[in-house]
Design a protein around this motif. Structure first.
Motif, PDB file in Angstrom:
ATOM      1  N   THR A   1       0.834  -1.207   0.000  1.00  0.00           N
ATOM      2  CA  THR A   1       0.000   0.000   0.000  1.00  0.00           C
ATOM      3  C   THR A   1       0.868   1.256   0.000  1.00  0.00           C
ATOM      4  OG1 THR A   1      -1.712  -1.181   1.252  1.00  0.00           O
ATOM      5  CG2 THR A   1      -1.832   1.221   1.215  1.00  0.00           C
TER       6      THR A   1
ATOM      7  N   LEU B   1       2.267   1.769  -3.492  1.00  0.00           N
ATOM      8  CA  LEU B   1       1.207   2.250  -4.393  1.00  0.00           C
ATOM      9  C   LEU B   1       0.943   3.734  -4.163  1.00  0.00           C
ATOM     10  CD1 LEU B   1      -1.327  -0.728  -4.272  1.00  0.00           C
ATOM     11  CD2 LEU B   1       0.106  -0.029  -6.206  1.00  0.00           C
ATOM     12  N   ALA B   2       0.989   4.159  -2.893  1.00  0.00           N
ATOM     13  CA  ALA B   2       0.783   5.577  -2.590  1.00  0.00           C
ATOM     14  C   ALA B   2       1.914   6.409  -3.180  1.00  0.00           C
ATOM     15  CB  ALA B   2       0.709   5.766  -1.070  1.00  0.00           C
TER      16      ALA B   2
ATOM     17  N   ILE C   1       3.803   5.651  -5.818  1.00  0.00           N
ATOM     18  CA  ILE C   1       3.657   5.651  -7.281  1.00  0.00           C
ATOM     19  C   ILE C   1       2.570   6.627  -7.714  1.00  0.00           C
ATOM     20  CG2 ILE C   1       2.902   4.237  -9.237  1.00  0.00           C
ATOM     21  CD1 ILE C   1       4.312   1.862  -7.858  1.00  0.00           C
ATOM     22  N   THR C   2       1.455   6.619  -6.969  1.00  0.00           N
ATOM     23  CA  THR C   2       0.346   7.528  -7.291  1.00  0.00           C
ATOM     24  C   THR C   2       0.793   8.985  -7.187  1.00  0.00           C
ATOM     25  OG1 THR C   2      -1.248   5.910  -6.433  1.00  0.00           O
ATOM     26  CG2 THR C   2      -2.010   8.181  -6.689  1.00  0.00           C
ATOM     27  N   ALA C   3       1.566   9.297  -6.151  1.00  0.00           N
ATOM     28  CA  ALA C   3       2.053  10.668  -5.976  1.00  0.00           C
ATOM     29  C   ALA C   3       2.953  11.075  -7.140  1.00  0.00           C
ATOM     30  CB  ALA C   3       2.808  10.778  -4.649  1.00  0.00           C
ATOM     31  N   LYS C   4       3.802  10.161  -7.587  1.00  0.00           N
ATOM     32  CA  LYS C   4       4.695  10.452  -8.720  1.00  0.00           C
ATOM     33  C   LYS C   4       3.897  10.736  -9.993  1.00  0.00           C
ATOM     34  CE  LYS C   4       8.870  10.021  -7.009  1.00  0.00           C
ATOM     35  NZ  LYS C   4       9.845  11.125  -7.043  1.00  0.00           N
ATOM     36  N   ILE C   5       2.889   9.917 -10.220  1.00  0.00           N
ATOM     37  CA  ILE C   5       2.071  10.083 -11.441  1.00  0.00           C
ATOM     38  C   ILE C   5       1.308  11.397 -11.409  1.00  0.00           C
ATOM     39  CG2 ILE C   5       0.132   9.136 -12.732  1.00  0.00           C
ATOM     40  CD1 ILE C   5       1.081   6.355 -11.901  1.00  0.00           C
ATOM     41  N   ILE C   6       0.735  11.721 -10.236  1.00  0.00           N
ATOM     42  CA  ILE C   6      -0.029  12.971 -10.116  1.00  0.00           C
ATOM     43  C   ILE C   6       0.861  14.184 -10.368  1.00  0.00           C
ATOM     44  CG2 ILE C   6      -1.238  14.460  -8.464  1.00  0.00           C
ATOM     45  CD1 ILE C   6      -2.381  11.933  -7.187  1.00  0.00           C
TER      46      ILE C   6
ATOM     47  N   TYR D   1      10.324   2.421  -7.988  1.00  0.00           N
ATOM     48  CA  TYR D   1       9.105   2.141  -7.232  1.00  0.00           C
ATOM     49  C   TYR D   1       8.422   0.882  -7.765  1.00  0.00           C
ATOM     50  CZ  TYR D   1       8.515   6.317  -4.280  1.00  0.00           C
ATOM     51  OH  TYR D   1       8.628   7.269  -3.301  1.00  0.00           O
TER      52      TYR D   1
END
Length: 318
Positions: A45, A48-49, A51-56, A67
Motif C-alpha cells: 500500500t 502504491l501511494a 507511485i500515485t504521488a509520482k504520477i499525479i 518504485y
C-alpha cells in the motif's frame, strides 16, 4: 533536483534490497509460519501511494521505475505466502490422515505399563537449561509469565527461562541467584524484585539499596558482560513508599549502569504491533539480539493483557 531524485532512488534501493532475499527464503521454507501477510500488504500500500504521488506530479523518471521494481518484488512475497499457506494446509491434512490411519495392535490392550513407561523414565532430559540465556528473576506474579512460549512467538534469538519464586526477596536474592541461576552464566537477566521488601525499605532504606547493589555485583562477577534490567515494583494503589522505592531502584540502575524499566507503562505497550515487527525482522533474517527493554515490554504487556485473575491484573495497572 536531479540529486534529490538520485537520493530518493537510493533510499528505495536500500528499502527494497532485503525483499528478494526474503522471497527466496520464504520459498525455500515452504511454510507461511512466521510471515505476516498484513505487514506485506501494508508495504504494498505504501509503494502504491508513492507511485500515485509520482504520477499525479508528472514525475515520470527512473525513480518511478524503482518504485515499480520494489512493488513487483514485494508482490512476489504475497504469491509465495499464498503458496506456502496452501502447503501448510496440505501438510496439516496429511498429518491428520496419518494419525487417523494408525492401527492399534490387539496385544497393546494388555500392555505392561511398567515397560511402557521405560522410554519416559530413561529418555534424555529435555528440560536441561542452556548457558548464555536470559533469565527472568521475580516473585509470584512473574512466575505466571510463559517466557519460553513468548520467546518463541516473538522470535527471540536466544533462550529465555523463568526463575521467579513467590518467596523471593532482596534479602535472599543473592543466595537464590548463586544456587539456581549462576551455573547458567546468563548473558541477560531481568530483575523484578521489591514486592516482598516494602517493610525492609521502610525500616532500612540503605540496607535495601545495599542488597540490590550486592546482587548486581554478584551477577557481574559470574558474567561481567551480563545485560541487566531492573523492573520497577508494581504500585496499583500509588503507595508513597513504593513510589520512593521505585525512585531508589531507578537510581540504583543508573549507578550500576544497567537498564531500568517502568512497569507502570505496561498498559501502554502494544504486543500485537511488537509481534508484527518481530515477524518482519525474523522474515528478513535479522539476527540482532533483542534489547532487554524490549524483552520486558513483551513479557509484561502479555501479563497486563492476558492474566485473567483480578489480583495479577490489578498488580499491573497503575
Amino acid at each position: 533536483m536531479e540529486y534529490a531524485h538520485l537520493f530518493e532512488a537510493f533510499m528505495l534501493i536500500c528499502f527494497g534490497f532485503s525483499w528478494p532475499l526474503n522471497v527466496i527464503k520464504a520459498y525455500k521454507a515452504r511454510t507461511a509460519k512466521g510471515t505476516s501477510l498484513a505487514f506485506i500488504i501494508l508495504i504494498v500500500t505504501g509503494y502504491l501511494a508513492g507511485i500515485t504521488a509520482k504520477i499525479i506530479n508528472g514525475q515520470f523518471n527512473y525513480v518511478l521505475a524503482v518504485y515499480f521494481i520494489n512493488l513487483a518484488i514485494v508482490m512476489l512475497n504475497i504469491f509465495v505466502y499464498i503458496r506456502n499457506k496452501a502447503l501448510d494446509r496440505k501438510a496439516k491434512v496429511n498429518k491428520t490422515l496419518k494419525v487417523e490411519n494408525i492401527k492399534v495392535e490387539p496385544e497393546e490392550e494388555n500392555m505392561n505399563y511398567t515397560n511402557s513407561l521405560d522410554k519416559y523414565i530413561n529418555r534424555k532430559d529435555e528440560s536441561v537449561e542452556m548457558k548464555n540465556s536470559v533469565i527472568l528473576m521475580g516473585s509470584s506474579m512473574d512466575k505466571k509469565i510463559p517466557v519460553a512460549e513468548l520467546g518463541q512467538s516473538f522470535a527471540f534469538n536466544f533462550k529465555i527461562y523463568n526463575h521467579s519464586d513467590e518467596k523471593l526477596s532482596l534479602t535472599n536474592a543473592e543466595d537464590y541467584f548463586n544456587q539456581n541461576i549462576a551455573g547458567l552464566a546468563p548473558e541477560g537477566i531481568l530483575l523484578h524484585l521489591g514486592d516482598n521488601d516494602v517493610k525492609l525499605f521502610s525500616s532500612n532504606t540503605s540496607g535495601f539499596d545495599s542488597y540490590y547493589l550486592n546482587l548486581i555485583n554478584e551477577i557481574k562477577s559470574v558474567n561481567k558482560n551480563c545485560r541487566i534490567a531492573l523492573i520497577s515494583v508494581n504500585n496499583p494503589e500509588n503507595d508513597k513508599t513504593i513510589v520512593t522505592m521505585n525512585a531508589h531502584i531507578k537510581a540504583i540502575a543508573q549507578a550500576a549502569n544497567v537498564d531500568f524499566v517502568n512497569i507502570e507503562n505496561a498498559k501502554l505497550w502494544n504486543p500485537k504491533a511488537t509481534k508484527a515487527a518481530a515477524d518482519f525482522a525474523y522474515g528478513m533474517g535479522l539476527k540482532i539480539r533483542k534489547p532487554l527493554r524490549d524483552v520486558a515490554e513483551i513479557l509484561y504487556s502479555w501479563a497486563y493483557n492476558e492474566l485473567s485473575d483480578e489480583k495479577a491484573s490489578q498488580a499491573l495497572v497503575g
